[in-house]
Design an enzyme around this catalytic site. Structure first.
Site, mmCIF file in Angstrom:
data_model
loop_
_atom_site.group_PDB
_atom_site.id
_atom_site.type_symbol
_atom_site.label_atom_id
_atom_site.label_comp_id
_atom_site.label_asym_id
_atom_site.label_seq_id
_atom_site.Cartn_x
_atom_site.Cartn_y
_atom_site.Cartn_z
ATOM 1 N N ARG A 171 0.849 -1.203 0.000
ATOM 2 C CA ARG A 171 0.000 0.000 0.000
ATOM 3 C C ARG A 171 0.875 1.240 0.000
ATOM 4 O O ARG A 171 1.828 1.345 0.757
ATOM 5 C CB ARG A 171 -0.885 -0.015 1.251
ATOM 6 C CG ARG A 171 -1.516 1.334 1.626
ATOM 7 C CD ARG A 171 -2.760 1.613 0.822
ATOM 8 N NE ARG A 171 -3.264 2.940 1.012
ATOM 9 C CZ ARG A 171 -4.232 3.286 1.853
ATOM 10 N NH1 ARG A 171 -4.792 2.382 2.623
ATOM 11 N NH2 ARG A 171 -4.657 4.521 1.927
ATOM 12 N N ARG A 210 -5.844 2.088 -4.252
ATOM 13 C CA ARG A 210 -4.931 1.417 -3.326
ATOM 14 C C ARG A 210 -5.028 -0.085 -3.457
ATOM 15 O O ARG A 210 -6.091 -0.612 -3.800
ATOM 16 C CB ARG A 210 -5.191 1.852 -1.885
ATOM 17 C CG ARG A 210 -6.452 1.339 -1.287
ATOM 18 C CD ARG A 210 -7.601 2.220 -0.929
ATOM 19 N NE ARG A 210 -7.599 3.597 -1.203
ATOM 20 C CZ ARG A 210 -7.956 4.511 -0.332
ATOM 21 N NH1 ARG A 210 -8.311 4.176 0.872
ATOM 22 N NH2 ARG A 210 -7.991 5.761 -0.674
ATOM 23 N N ASP A 236 -6.794 -1.293 1.778
ATOM 24 C CA ASP A 236 -7.142 -0.342 2.826
ATOM 25 C C ASP A 236 -7.788 -1.154 3.940
ATOM 26 O O ASP A 236 -8.712 -1.932 3.679
ATOM 27 C CB ASP A 236 -8.122 0.692 2.265
ATOM 28 C CG ASP A 236 -8.368 1.850 3.204
ATOM 29 O OD1 ASP A 236 -7.465 2.187 3.996
ATOM 30 O OD2 ASP A 236 -9.461 2.435 3.141
ATOM 31 N N ASP A 278 -9.447 -0.339 7.561
ATOM 32 C CA ASP A 278 -9.865 0.689 8.508
ATOM 33 C C ASP A 278 -10.539 0.064 9.719
ATOM 34 O O ASP A 278 -11.401 -0.820 9.571
ATOM 35 C CB ASP A 278 -10.856 1.661 7.856
ATOM 36 C CG ASP A 278 -10.199 2.600 6.871
ATOM 37 O OD1 ASP A 278 -8.988 2.857 7.009
ATOM 38 O OD2 ASP A 278 -10.905 3.084 5.967
#
Length: 183
Positions: free
Chosen positions: A90, A99, A102, A104
């Site tokens: 990344r 990307r 990811d 989160d």
């Protein structure tokens, strides 16, 4: 957190570069090596959030929600998420741009001594904000989460209802049912 207590964490996975399915599979395996994965949502193909937020010339995302039971603190779990992103090469060249991966941390709820879940942990540091500050308005997070857990809440609000009201709801499409990740 004290040793022996646990928390339920909700993580959002997304990818729109490379072999996104394989990258999400690798992230799932990486999470399973560090935590106890308790739920994996179906995957969604989602249009990127563009315009004022992200660049317009990027491919659709493959998104998924994962719930984990963990004894890690939120910041320790963030370190695991960032290590998974690094493993997927990344880069952070364009904010909200394309990307490879990811990861989160969306929500984190501690359990009490009896095992009952508490409210969403509220945290605001220079490294992490919980609950995720934009999750409540993003269907690409909310819809897969609601598919996984129709009774889920975020800050006391129904995740399914938030997904129905999200501006990007028409850009989220069910891709497949969850299955064991490929090694």
């Amino acid at each position: 957190m004290t040793v022996g207590t646990s928390a339920l964490a909700v993580l959002a996975l997304g990818s729109n570069l490379g072999d996104s399915a394989a990258l999400l599979d690798a992230a799932l395996l990486g999470l399973a090596a560090k935590t106890r994965v308790t739920g994996i949502s179906p995957r969604a193909r989602t249009a990127p959030v563009v315009g004022e937020i992200g660049p317009e010339d990027q491919p659709d995302f493959l998104n998924q929600i994962v719930t984990v039971d963990t004894e890690m603190s939120p910041l320790q779990l963030l370190e695991v998420a960032q290590a998974l992103e690094a493993d997927a090469a990344r880069t952070r060249e364009v904010r909200w741009g394309p990307r490879t991966l990811d990861v989160d941390l969306i929500s984190y709820r501690s359990r009490d001594a009896a095992g009952q879940l508490g409210p969403d942990t509220v945290l605001n540091t220079d490294r992490l904000t919980l609950p995720h500050p934009r999750a409540h308005e993003r269907a690409f997070v909310l819809a897969p989460w609601a598919w996984l857990d129709p009774d889920a809440t975020l800050n006391g609000d129904s995740v399914a209802e938030l997904a129905d009201r999200a501006a990007d709801r028409d850009g989220v499409h069910l891709v497949d049912e969850p299955e064991e990740p490929r090694a």
